[in-house]
Design a protein around this motif. Sequence first.
Motif, short mmCIF file in Angstrom:
data_model
loop_
_atom_site.label_atom_id
_atom_site.label_comp_id
_atom_site.label_asym_id
_atom_site.label_seq_id
_atom_site.Cartn_x
_atom_site.Cartn_y
_atom_site.Cartn_z
N GLY A 145 0.82 -1.21 0.00
CA GLY A 145 0.00 0.00 0.00
C GLY A 145 0.85 1.25 0.00
O GLY A 145 0.52 2.25 -0.65
N THR A 146 1.98 1.21 0.71
CA THR A 146 2.89 2.36 0.74
C THR A 146 3.40 2.67 -0.67
O THR A 146 3.42 3.84 -1.08
N LYS A 147 3.78 1.65 -1.39
CA LYS A 147 4.28 1.86 -2.77
C LYS A 147 3.18 2.44 -3.65
O LYS A 147 3.41 3.36 -4.43
N ALA A 148 1.97 1.91 -3.51
CA ALA A 148 0.85 2.43 -4.30
C ALA A 148 0.56 3.89 -3.91
O ALA A 148 0.26 4.72 -4.78
N LEU A 149 0.67 4.20 -2.61
CA LEU A 149 0.43 5.57 -2.15
C LEU A 149 1.45 6.53 -2.77
O LEU A 149 1.09 7.63 -3.18
N TYR A 150 2.70 6.12 -2.85
CA TYR A 150 3.73 6.96 -3.47
C TYR A 150 3.38 7.26 -4.93
O TYR A 150 3.53 8.38 -5.40
N VAL A 151 2.91 6.25 -5.65
CA VAL A 151 2.52 6.44 -7.05
C VAL A 151 1.35 7.43 -7.13
O VAL A 151 1.36 8.35 -7.96
N LEU A 152 0.35 7.23 -6.29
CA LEU A 152 -0.81 8.13 -6.29
C LEU A 152 -0.42 9.55 -5.93
O LEU A 152 -0.92 10.51 -6.53
N LEU A 153 0.46 9.70 -4.94
CA LEU A 153 0.91 11.04 -4.56
C LEU A 153 1.60 11.72 -5.74
O LEU A 153 1.35 12.90 -6.01
N ALA A 154 2.44 10.97 -6.44
CA ALA A 154 3.12 11.54 -7.61
C ALA A 154 2.11 11.96 -8.67
O ALA A 154 2.20 13.07 -9.22
N LEU A 155 1.15 11.08 -8.96
CA LEU A 155 0.11 11.42 -9.96
C LEU A 155 -0.68 12.65 -9.53
O LEU A 155 -0.97 13.52 -10.36
N HIS A 156 -1.02 12.72 -8.27
CA HIS A 156 -1.81 13.83 -7.73
C HIS A 156 -1.06 15.15 -7.88
O HIS A 156 -1.61 16.15 -8.36
N VAL A 157 0.20 15.16 -7.47
CA VAL A 157 1.00 16.38 -7.54
C VAL A 157 1.26 16.77 -9.00
O VAL A 157 1.12 17.94 -9.38
N ILE A 158 1.61 15.80 -9.83
CA ILE A 158 1.84 16.08 -11.26
C ILE A 158 0.57 16.63 -11.90
O ILE A 158 0.61 17.60 -12.66
N GLY A 159 -0.58 16.03 -11.59
CA GLY A 159 -1.85 16.51 -12.13
C GLY A 159 -2.14 17.94 -11.70
O GLY A 159 -2.56 18.78 -12.51
N ALA A 160 -1.92 18.24 -10.42
CA ALA A 160 -2.17 19.60 -9.92
C ALA A 160 -1.25 20.60 -10.61
O ALA A 160 -1.69 21.69 -11.02
N LEU A 161 0.02 20.24 -10.74
CA LEU A 161 0.97 21.15 -11.40
C LEU A 161 0.65 21.32 -12.88
O LEU A 161 0.79 22.42 -13.43
N LYS A 162 0.20 20.25 -13.52
CA LYS A 162 -0.20 20.34 -14.94
C LYS A 162 -1.36 21.33 -15.09
O LYS A 162 -1.35 22.17 -15.99
N HIS A 163 -2.35 21.20 -14.21
CA HIS A 163 -3.49 22.12 -14.29
C HIS A 163 -3.02 23.57 -14.11
O HIS A 163 -3.50 24.47 -14.81
#
Length: 183
Positions: A145-163
Amino acid sequence: MAEPRNRYSTVSLILHWGIAALVVTQIALITASDATEGPISREFVSVHKAVGLSILILTLVRLGWRVANPAIPLPQGNPRWQRLLARATHVLFYVLLIGMPLGGWAASSAAGREISWFGLFNWPLLPLPQSRELAGQFMNMHELGTKALYVLLALHVIGALKHHFVDQDNVLHRMIPFIPRRP
């Protein structure tokens, strides 16, 4: 006709950023535990458990708040795949922010290890069989779950910065109060 909301409520902001801060705290605590030994390492783990249970409670509160106060829709111009990815990411965040603390709680329970909630009281253990093997299985799921959370955090931050920087829309403004709204 009512003006559409362009910013999340104060409660949503506090829950979002509070949970985010606690997740960062979790990373720091487990990193500190791994870098130390003996009683100090165990103390970091003890605080990690208490913070994890706090994340569980706050995430359940946030989920209830979210049901009562639905998310602001993404801008109309966003492609369907982006809206689906954003939705899936948020659902997976809820799954992990509930599942990981439950997994850690189950691992401690199966190992027969007390969980002190910041020294105030002992959190009740789950009624699971005492088994090192079972505790290990829960910990393996917790670490996955920790590894999956790191991936989600990266996607979330990248998505926010893209917007903010590429799309130049107001999506980031909705969650960060000091970012001015774009026209």
